[in-house]
Design an enzyme around this catalytic site. Structure first.
Site, short mmCIF file in Angstrom:
data_model
loop_
_atom_site.label_atom_id
_atom_site.label_comp_id
_atom_site.label_asym_id
_atom_site.label_seq_id
_atom_site.Cartn_x
_atom_site.Cartn_y
_atom_site.Cartn_z
N GLY A 1 0.82 -1.21 0.00
CA GLY A 1 0.00 0.00 0.00
C GLY A 1 0.85 1.26 0.00
CG HIS A 42 -8.20 28.38 40.21
ND1 HIS A 42 -9.45 27.82 40.05
CD2 HIS A 42 -8.39 29.72 40.38
CE1 HIS A 42 -10.36 28.78 40.15
NE2 HIS A 42 -9.74 29.94 40.35
#
Length: 456
Positions: free
Chosen positions: A34, A439
């Site tokens: 391929g 945070h």
């Protein structure tokens, strides 16, 4: 007379990554009929994600208004997107093949290989023998048995990204991650997409709560027909297809493009494995042990041809194991498949690792659940996200993490702390309490889910 090699690798995807400078003294055969580079590079995870990014951008105007930013209607230049993707991908494939062909220790064969005996292969007119063989032949799309399917133009993931133009309408058969990603890509670009799925939800492998919400969200911009099958298809005058649908979404549907995304099968059936003494399981996958060894002495296998987890990161990990074991036959290492994540780059994103709740119940595994909403974090407020969530599963006594499932923006990134914790044996308590979570980053969704676990 047979040509002799020290090593033969069948497949130029992850198998190709085995060959490095430590193999310079080996006579190596590299076989692939391929496109060089395998599925991921040429028709899978890499080009699809290169389409997903502009697809995500095309949806931005629909989302920005609720944040106070009004953008114009996007104009999609399909040829420019396609040529950007394959201008890069095709060049990498060509350069990779050239590099191997220029290496004097490597012989590249671009024809199919078939076993004709133990560690003996026929490749075109040549017969080769190798002391060691690695089967890394990958997989291919499955075409279902639908009356008329063999008489119409059918696209799969191998071909649909190279279309000459953006179709106005598309019919997608399937409900897994391939169907989910292409439905997102083409609908974002303006194609009217219909998905036909025989089950009652998309992403049937996923956590049920995740799959149900994903199906509902995709259905907001795609015609998703559940519990529906294609009874027959035929060519439409002027091009495209005409499909007769049966089930809950019964009717007659016409589309410019038919995309079949109903799964993949391993390519082992093309290799004459029996002649080489290589066993397969009932589904056609090459049987391997923890060292990636097959039933035939000196023959290894990796990736889609042998793994039911048809994931590139699994193939790459297995290739590293095979590489080590080829170089160190007296001190082999084992593959570790305990914490394998899965990711769906659709909209919304989906990511998971470990057990779902259904699987835990079926296996009789004790568990508790911690669940957190995006909208309960500061970054979730910034996104105005009121739908998405993360959930984690853990043993209620030991706190051992059993799985995690995330649906929403950046899900494919957010899953990683749990993957690492599961791989290294870090429990839920230590991950939640013994780690800083920046945070107000979106990772707080995972932190909050961990903190919600009702552990003893």
């Amino acid at each position: 007379m047979a040509i002799s090699f020290d090593l033969c690798i069948i497949g130029s995807g992850s198998g190709n990554t085995i060959i490095d400078e430590r193999f310079a003294g080996w006579r190596t055969a590299l076989v692939d009929s391929g496109i060089f580079g395998g599925t991921c590079l040429n028709a899978g995870c890499i080009p699809t994600k290169m389409y997903v990014v502009p697809a995500d951008l095309a949806l931005t105007p629909r989302r920005s208004a609720r944040l106070g930013v009004r953008l114009g209607e996007p104009r999609v230049d399909w040829p420019a997107i396609r040529d950007r993707v394959f201008g890069r991908v095709d060049a990498i494939s060509r350069e990779g093949e050239k590099g191997r062909r220029d290496d004097p220790s490597i012989t590249v064969f671009d024809q199919e290989a078939h076993f004709v005996g133990p560690r003996r292969l026929q490749i075109g007119v040549d017969i080769i023998e190798a002391e060691r063989i690695v089967i890394a032949a990958g997989s291919r799309p499955v075409l279902p048995e639908v009356p008329g399917l063999d008489r119409v133009r059918v696209h799969t993931s191998d071909t649909v990204m190279r279309l000459d133009g953006l179709p106005a309408t598309m019919l997608v058969l399937g409900g897994g991650y391939v169907a989910a990603e292409f439905a997102h890509i083409f609908s974002a670009f303006g194609t009217r997409v219909t998905v036909v799925n025989r089950s009652g939800r998309m992403l049937g492998h996923a956590d049920t709560e995740v799959a149900d919400l994903f199906t509902a969200e995709l259905g907001r911009r795609v015609d998703v027909r559940l519990r529906t099958t294609v009874a027959s298809v035929e060519s439409r005058s002027g091009g495209g297809v005409r499909a007769v649908l049966a089930g809950d979404g019964a009717g007659v549907l016409e589309a410019d493009v038919l995309l079949v995304a109903t799964g993949r099968r391993p390519n082992g059936d093309r290799l004459g494995l029996g002649a080489g003494g290589v066993d397969t399981d009932e589904d056609g996958f090459v049987r391997v042990d923890d060292f990636q060894r097959t039933s035939a002495a000196g023959v290894f296998a990796l990736g889609d041809v042998s793994s039911h987890r048809m994931l590139k990161h699994v193939a790459n990990a297995e290739a590293r194991v095979v590489q080590h074991n080829l170089l160190n036959p007296g001190a082999m290492t084992r593959s570790d498949h305990r914490a394998v994540p899965q990711a769906v780059f659709s909209d919304p994103q989906v990511a998971s690792v470990g057990l779902t709740e259904n699987a835990a119940r079926e296996q009789g595994v004790r568990y508790v659940v911690g669940r957190a909403a995006y909208g309960d974090t500061a970054y979730g407020w910034a996104l105005e996200d009121d739908r998405h969530f993360a959930k984690v599963l853990a043993d209620p006594v030991t706190g051992r993490l059993l799985g995690a499932h995330v649906l929403g923006p950046q899900a494919t990134i957010l899953i990683q702390p749990v993957v690492q914790a599961m791989a290294h044996g870090t429990g839920a308590r230590a991950l939640a309490r013994g780690t800083y979570w920046p945070h107000p980053a979106l990772t707080e969704v995972i932190e909050n889910a961990l903190l919600e676990l009702p552990l003893d």
